[in-house]
Enzyme design. Structure first.
Site, PDB file in Angstrom:
ATOM      1  N   ARG A   4      10.827  -5.834   3.985  1.00 19.89           N
ATOM      2  CA  ARG A   4      10.637  -4.477   4.228  1.00 19.89           C
ATOM      3  C   ARG A   4      11.702  -4.418   5.615  1.00 19.89           C
ATOM      4  O   ARG A   4      12.210  -3.277   5.924  1.00 19.89           O
ATOM      5  CB  ARG A   4       9.528  -4.368   4.554  1.00 19.89           C
ATOM      6  N   ARG A  15      -0.176  -9.614  13.627  1.00 20.55           N
ATOM      7  CA  ARG A  15      -0.831  -8.635  12.581  1.00 20.55           C
ATOM      8  C   ARG A  15      -1.806  -9.206  11.621  1.00 20.55           C
ATOM      9  O   ARG A  15      -2.657  -8.758  11.195  1.00 20.55           O
ATOM     10  CB  ARG A  15       0.242  -7.793  12.059  1.00 20.55           C
ATOM     11  N   ARG A  51      11.514  -1.394  10.840  1.00 20.79           N
ATOM     12  CA  ARG A  51      10.297  -1.010  11.595  1.00 20.79           C
ATOM     13  C   ARG A  51      10.426  -2.095  12.788  1.00 20.79           C
ATOM     14  O   ARG A  51      10.213  -3.178  12.501  1.00 20.79           O
ATOM     15  CB  ARG A  51       9.024  -1.103  10.738  1.00 20.79           C
ATOM     16  N   LYS A  96       0.685  -1.156   0.182  1.00 22.08           N
ATOM     17  CA  LYS A  96       0.075   0.026   0.015  1.00 22.08           C
ATOM     18  C   LYS A  96       0.835   1.194  -0.067  1.00 22.08           C
ATOM     19  O   LYS A  96       0.828   2.262  -0.896  1.00 22.08           O
ATOM     20  CB  LYS A  96      -0.983   0.032   1.243  1.00 22.08           C
ATOM     21  N   ARG A 119      -9.779   0.514   9.531  1.00 23.69           N
ATOM     22  CA  ARG A 119      -9.322  -1.051   9.640  1.00 23.69           C
ATOM     23  C   ARG A 119     -10.252  -1.941  10.533  1.00 23.69           C
ATOM     24  O   ARG A 119      -9.926  -3.114  10.869  1.00 23.69           O
ATOM     25  CB  ARG A 119      -8.007  -0.871  10.628  1.00 23.69           C
TER      26      ARG A 119
HETATM   27  P1  ADP Z   1       0.789  -2.359   7.715  1.00 24.10           P
HETATM   28  O1  ADP Z   1       0.475  -1.921   6.191  1.00 24.10           O
HETATM   29  O2  ADP Z   1       2.272  -3.180   7.575  1.00 24.10           O
HETATM   30  O3  ADP Z   1      -0.082  -3.125   8.483  1.00 24.10           O
HETATM   31  P2  ADP Z   1       0.605   0.451   8.995  1.00 24.10           P
HETATM   32  O4  ADP Z   1       2.034   1.326   8.981  1.00 24.10           O
HETATM   33  O5  ADP Z   1      -0.641   0.540   8.276  1.00 24.10           O
HETATM   34  O6  ADP Z   1       1.336  -1.059   8.775  1.00 24.10           O
HETATM   35  O7  ADP Z   1       0.493   0.151  10.447  1.00 24.10           O
HETATM   36  C1  ADP Z   1       1.079  -0.409  11.730  1.00 24.10           C
HETATM   37  C2  ADP Z   1       0.604  -0.356  12.867  1.00 24.10           C
HETATM   38  O8  ADP Z   1      -0.220   0.951  13.151  1.00 24.10           O
HETATM   39  C3  ADP Z   1      -0.585  -1.426  12.830  1.00 24.10           C
HETATM   40  O9  ADP Z   1      -0.376  -2.874  13.034  1.00 24.10           O
HETATM   41  C4  ADP Z   1      -1.568  -0.901  13.947  1.00 24.10           C
HETATM   42  O10 ADP Z   1      -1.134  -1.356  15.181  1.00 24.10           O
HETATM   43  C5  ADP Z   1      -1.623   0.361  14.002  1.00 24.10           C
HETATM   44  N1  ADP Z   1      -2.611   1.170  13.075  1.00 24.10           N
HETATM   45  C6  ADP Z   1      -2.349   1.817  11.897  1.00 24.10           C
HETATM   46  N2  ADP Z   1      -3.746   2.127  11.320  1.00 24.10           N
HETATM   47  C7  ADP Z   1      -4.338   1.748  12.258  1.00 24.10           C
HETATM   48  C8  ADP Z   1      -6.042   1.869  12.383  1.00 24.10           C
HETATM   49  N3  ADP Z   1      -6.677   2.615  11.223  1.00 24.10           N
HETATM   50  N4  ADP Z   1      -6.709   1.435  13.446  1.00 24.10           N
HETATM   51  C9  ADP Z   1      -5.907   1.009  14.442  1.00 24.10           C
HETATM   52  N5  ADP Z   1      -4.358   0.677  14.307  1.00 24.10           N
HETATM   53  C10 ADP Z   1      -3.935   1.032  13.174  1.00 24.10           C
END
Ligand code: ADP
Length: 190
Positions: free
Chosen positions: A128, A146, A134, A14, A89
């Site tokens: 990554r 996750r 990260r 993404k 999410r």
């Molecule tokens: P990825 O695309 O690898 O899932 P992100 O950078 O989008 O990673 O998100 C990293 C973390 O941030 C998620 O695993 C979650 O803990 C938190 N997070 C991100 N967006 C949300 C959301 N909309 N609601 C709740 N937690 C979130």
């Protein structure tokens, strides 16, 4: 304003695809994951709250990310629209987004979903981890959680947006360029 949702499991690509989409379609990119990582880096109260949840592979509370999204909507002007990456999410977040947009008579334009199989999620995250460093990419247990969180809490949104007639899925297996051209083929319609 157009409101695009970039959807997909962790590691689907993404963030990678978002950067070319924002340029081509004059959109403002909002990545809730990136915004949360900034809060953590700044050592804010919100960041402290979010850190342990993110490190465990859990979601942060809906209110926190909803507040972040609403303030971005309010502060950013002069764009054709927004590209939401990592939000919504949960079904509650999707409903909150609909309510937020309804206040100004607006709605979600379309969901662009990038799908990859579970085995590939791990492969991409491992790759990554070696580049971005990260914390939530480093531990096997966090990655597994996750993926579980994605299936339990986030995947139901496929049905939610399908019912709303807004769901569009593309195959995320392929090179960055191949996936990008499929996304553009879709986005050009809106
Ligand atoms: P990825 O695309 O690898 O899932 P992100 O950078 O989008 O990673 O998100 C990293 C973390 O941030 C998620 O695993 C979650 O803990 C938190 N997070 C991100 N967006 C949300 C959301 N909309 N609601 C709740 N937690 C979130």
């Amino acid at each position: 304003m157009k409101y695009f949702i970039l959807f997909g499991p962790p590691g689907a690509g993404k963030g990678t695809q978002a950067s070319s989409m924002v340029e081509k379609y004059n959109l403002h990119h909002i990545s809730t994951g990136e915004l949360l990582r900034k809060e953590i880096a700044a050592g804010s109260e919100l960041g402290l709250k979010a850190k342990s949840l993110i490190d465990a592979g859990s979601l942060v509370p809906d209110e926190i990310v909803e507040g972040m999204i609403e303030s971005e909507f309010r502060s950013v002007k002069n764009v054709a629209g927004f590209l939401l990456d990592g939000f919504p999410r949960t079904t509650a977040q999707a409903e909150a987004l609909d309510k937020m947009l309804a206040k100004t008579g607006e709605e979600v334009t379309a969901v662009v979903s990038i799908m990859i199989p579970d085995e590939m999620i791990k492969e991409r995250i491992r790759h990554r981890a070696s580049i971005e460093g990260r914390a939530d990419d480093a531990k096997e247990e966090t990655i597994n959680n996750r993926i579980k969180t994605y299936h339990d809490k986030t995947e139901p949104l496929v049905g939610f947006y399908r019912n709303a007639g807004k769901y569009n899925e593309i195959d995320g297996v392929g090179t960055i360029d191949e996936v990008r051209s499929k996304i553009c083929g879709l986005m050009d319609k809106f």
